[in-house]
Design a protein around this motif. Structure first.
Motif, PDB file in Angstrom:
ATOM      1  N   SER A 389       0.829  -1.199   0.000  1.00 45.32           N
ATOM      2  CA  SER A 389       0.000   0.000   0.000  1.00 45.32           C
ATOM      3  C   SER A 389       0.867   1.255   0.000  1.00 45.32           C
ATOM      4  N   PRO A 390       0.439   2.299  -0.720  1.00 47.30           N
ATOM      5  CA  PRO A 390       1.169   3.568  -0.668  1.00 47.30           C
ATOM      6  C   PRO A 390       1.106   4.212   0.711  1.00 47.30           C
ATOM      7  N   ARG A 391       0.242   3.701   1.579  1.00 47.88           N
ATOM      8  CA  ARG A 391       0.130   4.251   2.931  1.00 47.88           C
ATOM      9  C   ARG A 391       1.111   3.606   3.904  1.00 47.88           C
ATOM     10  N   ALA A 392       1.780   2.549   3.481  1.00 45.06           N
ATOM     11  CA  ALA A 392       2.769   1.892   4.344  1.00 45.06           C
ATOM     12  C   ALA A 392       4.072   2.679   4.332  1.00 45.06           C
ATOM     13  N   ARG A 393       4.754   2.719   5.480  1.00 42.62           N
ATOM     14  CA  ARG A 393       6.044   3.391   5.560  1.00 42.62           C
ATOM     15  C   ARG A 393       7.040   2.640   4.688  1.00 42.62           C
ATOM     16  N   LEU A 394       7.795   3.366   3.859  1.00 40.13           N
ATOM     17  CA  LEU A 394       8.641   2.729   2.874  1.00 40.13           C
ATOM     18  C   LEU A 394       9.675   1.807   3.502  1.00 40.13           C
ATOM     19  N   ARG A 395      10.291   2.231   4.597  1.00 41.54           N
ATOM     20  CA  ARG A 395      11.283   1.365   5.228  1.00 41.54           C
ATOM     21  C   ARG A 395      10.644   0.077   5.721  1.00 41.54           C
ATOM     22  N   ASP A 396       9.420   0.144   6.246  1.00 41.19           N
ATOM     23  CA  ASP A 396       8.725  -1.071   6.671  1.00 41.19           C
ATOM     24  C   ASP A 396       8.496  -1.998   5.483  1.00 41.19           C
ATOM     25  N   VAL A 397       8.161  -1.428   4.331  1.00 44.28           N
ATOM     26  CA  VAL A 397       7.972  -2.235   3.121  1.00 44.28           C
ATOM     27  C   VAL A 397       9.252  -2.982   2.786  1.00 44.28           C
ATOM     28  N   TRP A 398      10.389  -2.265   2.836  1.00 42.79           N
ATOM     29  CA  TRP A 398      11.673  -2.895   2.502  1.00 42.79           C
ATOM     30  C   TRP A 398      12.038  -3.981   3.504  1.00 42.79           C
ATOM     31  N   VAL A 399      11.837  -3.691   4.799  1.00 42.96           N
ATOM     32  CA  VAL A 399      12.175  -4.674   5.836  1.00 42.96           C
ATOM     33  C   VAL A 399      11.306  -5.921   5.703  1.00 42.96           C
ATOM     34  N   ALA A 400      10.003  -5.731   5.498  1.00 39.12           N
ATOM     35  CA  ALA A 400       9.110  -6.879   5.343  1.00 39.12           C
ATOM     36  C   ALA A 400       9.473  -7.678   4.096  1.00 39.12           C
ATOM     37  N   ASP A 401       9.829  -6.990   3.020  1.00 36.79           N
ATOM     38  CA  ASP A 401      10.218  -7.663   1.784  1.00 36.79           C
ATOM     39  C   ASP A 401      11.519  -8.434   1.996  1.00 36.79           C
ATOM     40  N   LEU A 402      12.462  -7.833   2.697  1.00 37.86           N
ATOM     41  CA  LEU A 402      13.735  -8.501   2.964  1.00 37.86           C
ATOM     42  C   LEU A 402      13.514  -9.788   3.751  1.00 37.86           C
ATOM     43  N   THR A 403      12.738  -9.711   4.805  1.00 38.48           N
ATOM     44  CA  THR A 403      12.475 -10.906   5.617  1.00 38.48           C
ATOM     45  C   THR A 403      11.820 -11.996   4.786  1.00 38.48           C
ATOM     46  N   SER A 404      10.836 -11.628   3.977  1.00 39.56           N
ATOM     47  CA  SER A 404      10.157 -12.610   3.137  1.00 39.56           C
ATOM     48  C   SER A 404      11.134 -13.261   2.167  1.00 39.56           C
ATOM     49  N   ARG A 405      12.002 -12.482   1.573  1.00 39.54           N
ATOM     50  CA  ARG A 405      12.973 -13.013   0.617  1.00 39.54           C
ATOM     51  C   ARG A 405      13.942 -13.982   1.293  1.00 39.54           C
ATOM     52  N   VAL A 406      14.445 -13.590   2.459  1.00 37.60           N
ATOM     53  CA  VAL A 406      15.432 -14.431   3.152  1.00 37.60           C
ATOM     54  C   VAL A 406      14.799 -15.733   3.617  1.00 37.60           C
ATOM     55  N   LEU A 407      13.601 -15.650   4.160  1.00 33.64           N
ATOM     56  CA  LEU A 407      12.917 -16.871   4.602  1.00 33.64           C
ATOM     57  C   LEU A 407      12.658 -17.802   3.427  1.00 33.64           C
ATOM     58  N   ARG A 408      12.297 -17.235   2.292  1.00 39.60           N
ATOM     59  CA  ARG A 408      12.017 -18.052   1.110  1.00 39.60           C
ATOM     60  C   ARG A 408      13.305 -18.684   0.573  1.00 39.60           C
ATOM     61  N   ASP A 409      14.406 -17.939   0.595  1.00 48.11           N
ATOM     62  CA  ASP A 409      15.678 -18.425   0.062  1.00 48.11           C
ATOM     63  C   ASP A 409      16.294 -19.486   0.957  1.00 48.11           C
ATOM     64  N   VAL A 410      16.404 -19.175   2.243  1.00 48.42           N
ATOM     65  CA  VAL A 410      17.120 -20.076   3.159  1.00 48.42           C
ATOM     66  C   VAL A 410      16.216 -21.175   3.684  1.00 48.42           C
ATOM     67  N   GLY A 411      14.948 -20.880   3.847  1.00 47.33           N
ATOM     68  CA  GLY A 411      14.046 -21.844   4.464  1.00 47.33           C
ATOM     69  C   GLY A 411      13.986 -23.163   3.756  1.00 47.33           C
ATOM     70  N   ARG A 412      14.096 -23.154   2.427  1.00 46.89           N
ATOM     71  CA  ARG A 412      13.980 -24.423   1.692  1.00 46.89           C
ATOM     72  C   ARG A 412      15.189 -25.325   1.924  1.00 46.89           C
ATOM     73  N   ASP A 413      16.301 -24.740   2.432  1.00 47.30           N
ATOM     74  CA  ASP A 413      17.495 -25.540   2.639  1.00 47.30           C
ATOM     75  C   ASP A 413      17.683 -25.978   4.096  1.00 47.30           C
ATOM     76  N   VAL A 414      17.082 -25.271   5.047  1.00 44.69           N
ATOM     77  CA  VAL A 414      17.198 -25.685   6.447  1.00 44.69           C
ATOM     78  C   VAL A 414      15.968 -26.448   6.901  1.00 44.69           C
ATOM     79  N   GLY A 415      14.966 -26.564   6.032  1.00 45.92           N
ATOM     80  CA  GLY A 415      13.725 -27.211   6.422  1.00 45.92           C
ATOM     81  C   GLY A 415      13.844 -28.705   6.671  1.00 45.92           C
ATOM     82  N   ALA A 416      14.935 -29.317   6.231  1.00 45.38           N
ATOM     83  CA  ALA A 416      15.087 -30.774   6.371  1.00 45.38           C
ATOM     84  C   ALA A 416      15.983 -31.145   7.552  1.00 45.38           C
ATOM     85  N   LEU A 417      16.087 -30.257   8.524  1.00 46.07           N
ATOM     86  CA  LEU A 417      16.938 -30.546   9.689  1.00 46.07           C
ATOM     87  C   LEU A 417      16.475 -31.805  10.407  1.00 46.07           C
TER      88      LEU A 417
END
Length: 417
Positions: A389-417
């Protein structure tokens, strides 16, 4: 077109009956098959005790909801249902358009539900129905196979992790850290109302209990880490005791005796929990703007954010010894918690250059986003809002996007612990 379509039911909330009627008409003109409006009323039960805050209570009495059903098909051969992953960007674009309609009428979108055309049309509640266009469909442009191939082609190589090993060794290492920090046995008194000022947080004390010590062994390290995360943040949600457990999680995540995969999983937990407030603010930006609220971040989420942010410098002391995948998550933590004027907790460009992020991959985009958060600059396409949303604080958008990206990237490789 005779193909079976994919149905999506959207829900919008707007302040007046007139706004609801106008929004329903806009959805119908766009090609939605059904559109109904109904007034908000009191809930049949109180959700406050469950969520710890009002989710949909008296503040929305008198507001109106718009319910619509859109049915999507393909312009080309085949069925939409069989190729949903390929058409997901198109569906996301449609959801953003619906959110724009809600915003333009002073309200917000409450999300959507998806399913087969016949099922959603059968269960659609026609109370307050204003528009019905039998058989109406929206034809999605044919993306072609290249889109699916492009998604796969953008993935960076999998992270290299050692074999997880015996879960009993992981459990023993974590319990040893808990005992070192909080004592063991009778010494590990639970911190709580009426309890001692110093002791083990409730989220940690169970590890030091005799019942746990003599309980059934875990079949996998992943099962143990899932129980640990649930004790710290119930069902993934930060609770008042979550922040108290952060020093323990940091100690475990920096303990050499803990396997690298488990350390990485704990770093992911720290990232996810400490950015939950930003993610909530982005997801609920339109809602809170419409209702005059300033933030969706709970006190528990705020406490966790501060606790993890304060621990980032210590976490980074393991940079030289850490595996690449650990460094990737450490860099994300540093970027997410960076503030102007920060010193030793800042990961430099040289650190980011060490990360295996081949040009043209999704991981390279993630590293660019880290760099942008660390220096506050604009590094191209990653600086946009995406679908936020254009009403969301831009830094929050970036932080939320970063977390989503990292979880998606790394999660598939640590999920088989």
């Amino acid at each position: 077109m005779s193909q079976q379509g994919w149905g999506v039911q959207y829900t919008l909330t707007v302040p007046t009956e007139g706004a609801a009627g106008e929004a329903a008409a806009a959805l119908a003109r766009h090609g939605h098959r059904l559109a109904a409006v109904r007034e908000h009323g009191p809930l049949p039960f109180d959700l406050g005790d469950w969520y710890g805050k009002s989710v949909r209570g008296e503040e929305l009495w008198g507001w109106w909801q718009v319910f619509s059903l859109a049915v999507y098909v393909t312009e080309g051969d085949g069925t939409f249902v069989d190729r949903i992953p390929v058409f997901r960007p198109y569906l996301s674009e449609q959801a953003r358009w619906v959110a724009d309609v809600a915003r333009s009428h002073g309200g917000f979108s409450e999300g959507c539900a998806e399913g087969h055309e016949s099922t959603l049309e059968r269960v659609f509640d026609r109370s307050g129905l204003l528009h019905e266009s039998s058989g109406a469909v929206l034809a999605a442009p044919e993306p072609g196979l290249s889109v699916a191939e492009e998604v796969v082609g953008h993935r960076a190589p999998a992270w290299v992790l050692p074999e997880p090993g015996d879960p009993a060794l992981l459990v023993a290492a974590v319990v040893e850290v808990a005992g070192r920090l909080h004592g063991s046995g009778s010494e590990a008194e639970v911190v709580g109302e009426g309890g001692p000022e110093v002791g083990a947080p409730e989220a940690v004390a169970w590890l030091l209990d005799e019942d746990f010590a003599f309980g059934d062994p875990y079949e996998s390290g992943g099962d143990f880490l899932a129980d640990l995360d649930d004790a710290v943040a119930h069902q993934g949600t930060c609770v008042p005791g979550t922040a108290e457990a952060v020093p323990f999680l940091v100690a475990v995540a920096t303990e050499p005796a803990v396997p690298a995969g488990a350390r990485t999983a704990l770093l992911l937990d720290l990232l996810r929990h400490s950015t939950a407030g930003a993610a909530d603010d982005v997801a609920l930006a339109d809602r809170h703007a419409a209702l005059g609220h300033t933030t969706a971040e709970t006190e528990a989420e705020r406490a966790v954010r501060h606790a993890v942010g304060a621990a980032v410098p210590h976490l980074l002391t393991r940079w030289d010894e850490a595996l690449d995948v650990e460094r990737f998550v450490l860099a994300a933590l540093a970027a997410a918690h960076h503030s102007p004027g920060a010193g030793a907790d800042v990961v430099s460009g040289a650190h980011l250059a060490d990360l295996p992020a081949p040009t043209g991959t999704d991981r390279a985009d993630t590293v660019a986003l880290m760099r942008m958060l660390l220096d506050g600059g604009d590094h191209g396409e990653g600086s946009g809002r995406g679908g936020a949303s254009p009403r969301a604080r831009l830094r929050d958008v970036w932080v939320a996007d970063l977390t989503s990206r990292v979880l998606r990237d790394v999660g598939r490789d640590v999920g088989a612990l």
